[in-house]
Design a protein around this motif. Structure first.
Motif, PDB file in Angstrom:
ATOM      1  N   ALA A  14       0.840  -1.194   0.000  1.00  0.00           N
ATOM      2  CA  ALA A  14       0.000   0.000   0.000  1.00  0.00           C
ATOM      3  C   ALA A  14       0.878   1.248   0.000  1.00  0.00           C
ATOM      4  O   ALA A  14       1.888   1.307   0.703  1.00  0.00           O
ATOM      5  CB  ALA A  14      -0.911  -0.004   1.216  1.00  0.00           C
ATOM      6  N   GLY A  15       0.476   2.220  -0.810  1.00  0.00           N
ATOM      7  CA  GLY A  15       1.249   3.438  -0.957  1.00  0.00           C
ATOM      8  C   GLY A  15       2.215   3.400  -2.127  1.00  0.00           C
ATOM      9  O   GLY A  15       2.771   4.433  -2.511  1.00  0.00           O
ATOM     10  N   GLY A  16       2.417   2.223  -2.682  1.00  0.00           N
ATOM     11  CA  GLY A  16       3.335   2.074  -3.799  1.00  0.00           C
ATOM     12  C   GLY A  16       2.722   2.458  -5.121  1.00  0.00           C
ATOM     13  O   GLY A  16       1.559   2.911  -5.196  1.00  0.00           O
ATOM     14  N   SER A  17       3.499   2.238  -6.184  1.00  0.00           N
ATOM     15  CA  SER A  17       3.082   2.625  -7.530  1.00  0.00           C
ATOM     16  C   SER A  17       3.351   1.503  -8.519  1.00  0.00           C
ATOM     17  O   SER A  17       4.263   0.690  -8.331  1.00  0.00           O
ATOM     18  CB  SER A  17       3.853   3.876  -7.984  1.00  0.00           C
ATOM     19  N   LEU A  18       2.555   1.496  -9.554  1.00  0.00           N
ATOM     20  CA  LEU A  18       2.762   0.609 -10.689  1.00  0.00           C
ATOM     21  C   LEU A  18       2.351   1.355 -11.957  1.00  0.00           C
ATOM     22  O   LEU A  18       1.516   2.267 -11.888  1.00  0.00           O
ATOM     23  CB  LEU A  18       1.900  -0.660 -10.572  1.00  0.00           C
ATOM     24  N   ARG A  19       2.928   0.956 -13.071  1.00  0.00           N
ATOM     25  CA  ARG A  19       2.504   1.518 -14.349  1.00  0.00           C
ATOM     26  C   ARG A  19       2.122   0.385 -15.287  1.00  0.00           C
ATOM     27  O   ARG A  19       2.918  -0.529 -15.525  1.00  0.00           O
ATOM     28  CB  ARG A  19       3.594   2.386 -14.983  1.00  0.00           C
ATOM     29  N   LEU A  20       0.924   0.478 -15.796  1.00  0.00           N
ATOM     30  CA  LEU A  20       0.437  -0.478 -16.775  1.00  0.00           C
ATOM     31  C   LEU A  20       0.556   0.111 -18.169  1.00  0.00           C
ATOM     32  O   LEU A  20       0.485   1.330 -18.349  1.00  0.00           O
ATOM     33  CB  LEU A  20      -1.027  -0.837 -16.512  1.00  0.00           C
ATOM     34  N   MET A  82      -0.291   4.324 -11.752  1.00  0.00           N
ATOM     35  CA  MET A  82      -1.106   4.139 -10.553  1.00  0.00           C
ATOM     36  C   MET A  82      -0.245   4.452  -9.330  1.00  0.00           C
ATOM     37  O   MET A  82       0.725   3.738  -9.059  1.00  0.00           O
ATOM     38  CB  MET A  82      -1.629   2.704 -10.492  1.00  0.00           C
ATOM     39  N   ASN A  83      -0.600   5.512  -8.637  1.00  0.00           N
ATOM     40  CA  ASN A  83       0.121   5.935  -7.446  1.00  0.00           C
ATOM     41  C   ASN A  83      -0.759   5.798  -6.209  1.00  0.00           C
ATOM     42  O   ASN A  83      -1.977   5.674  -6.317  1.00  0.00           O
ATOM     43  CB  ASN A  83       0.575   7.387  -7.592  1.00  0.00           C
ATOM     44  N   SER A  84      -0.121   5.849  -5.047  1.00  0.00           N
ATOM     45  CA  SER A  84      -0.857   5.766  -3.772  1.00  0.00           C
ATOM     46  C   SER A  84      -1.827   4.583  -3.779  1.00  0.00           C
ATOM     47  O   SER A  84      -2.993   4.712  -3.408  1.00  0.00           O
ATOM     48  CB  SER A  84      -1.621   7.067  -3.515  1.00  0.00           C
ATOM     49  N   LEU A  85      -1.323   3.451  -4.195  1.00  0.00           N
ATOM     50  CA  LEU A  85      -2.175   2.270  -4.304  1.00  0.00           C
ATOM     51  C   LEU A  85      -2.652   1.814  -2.930  1.00  0.00           C
ATOM     52  O   LEU A  85      -1.934   1.919  -1.927  1.00  0.00           O
ATOM     53  CB  LEU A  85      -1.423   1.151  -5.000  1.00  0.00           C
ATOM     54  N   VAL A  86      -3.872   1.325  -2.904  1.00  0.00           N
ATOM     55  CA  VAL A  86      -4.486   0.792  -1.685  1.00  0.00           C
ATOM     56  C   VAL A  86      -4.951  -0.639  -1.970  1.00  0.00           C
ATOM     57  O   VAL A  86      -5.111  -1.023  -3.143  1.00  0.00           O
ATOM     58  CB  VAL A  86      -5.673   1.666  -1.237  1.00  0.00           C
TER      59      VAL A  86
END
Length: 123
Positions: A14-20, A82-86
């Motif tokens: 949680a709080g991390g980022s990913l890019r699709l 995608m930032n601030s992932l939950v």
């Protein structure tokens, strides 16, 4: 027929980022509306974002302010930062490509989906 392929899923805290990313076979005479959806088991597929043929971008309320959609004009590849992932973002993410246009080859016109890429967010 238009081939659609997503890349970039994975597992983060949680709080991390990913890019699709989403690539689709392109025809110069066609119009493309490219969007992202996501789905968790037992629930309906949910709209996430769209970049329409005019470059307008729209997001669902659940991701607005955290996710950012963009498109590379040269390749037509669509990205979803995608930032601030939950944990609630955990889902299979699908790229949807809607192809249309008067000059578009008939075989390319329609709605096409990728096979999806899994995003898992742990708490």
């Amino acid at each position: 027929q238009v081939q659609v392929a997503e890349r970039g899923g994975g597992s983060v805290r949680a709080g991390g980022s990913l890019r699709l990313s989403c690539g689709a076979s392109k025809y110069l005479t066609c119009n493309y509306d490219m969007s992202w959806f996501r789905q968790v088991p037992g629930k309906e597929r949910e709209f996430v974002s769209i970049i329409d043929r005019r470059g307008n971008i729209r997001y669902s309320d659940s991701v607005k302010g955290r996710f950012s959609a963009s498109q590379d004009s040269a390749s037509g590849t669509q990205y979803l930062q995608m930032n601030s992932l939950v944990p609630e973002d955990t889902a299979m993410y699908y790229c949807k490509v809607e192809v249309s246009g008067v000059g578009c080859p008939r075989r390319a016109v329609g709605i096409f989906w990728g096979q999806g890429t899994q995003v898992t967010v742990s708490s």
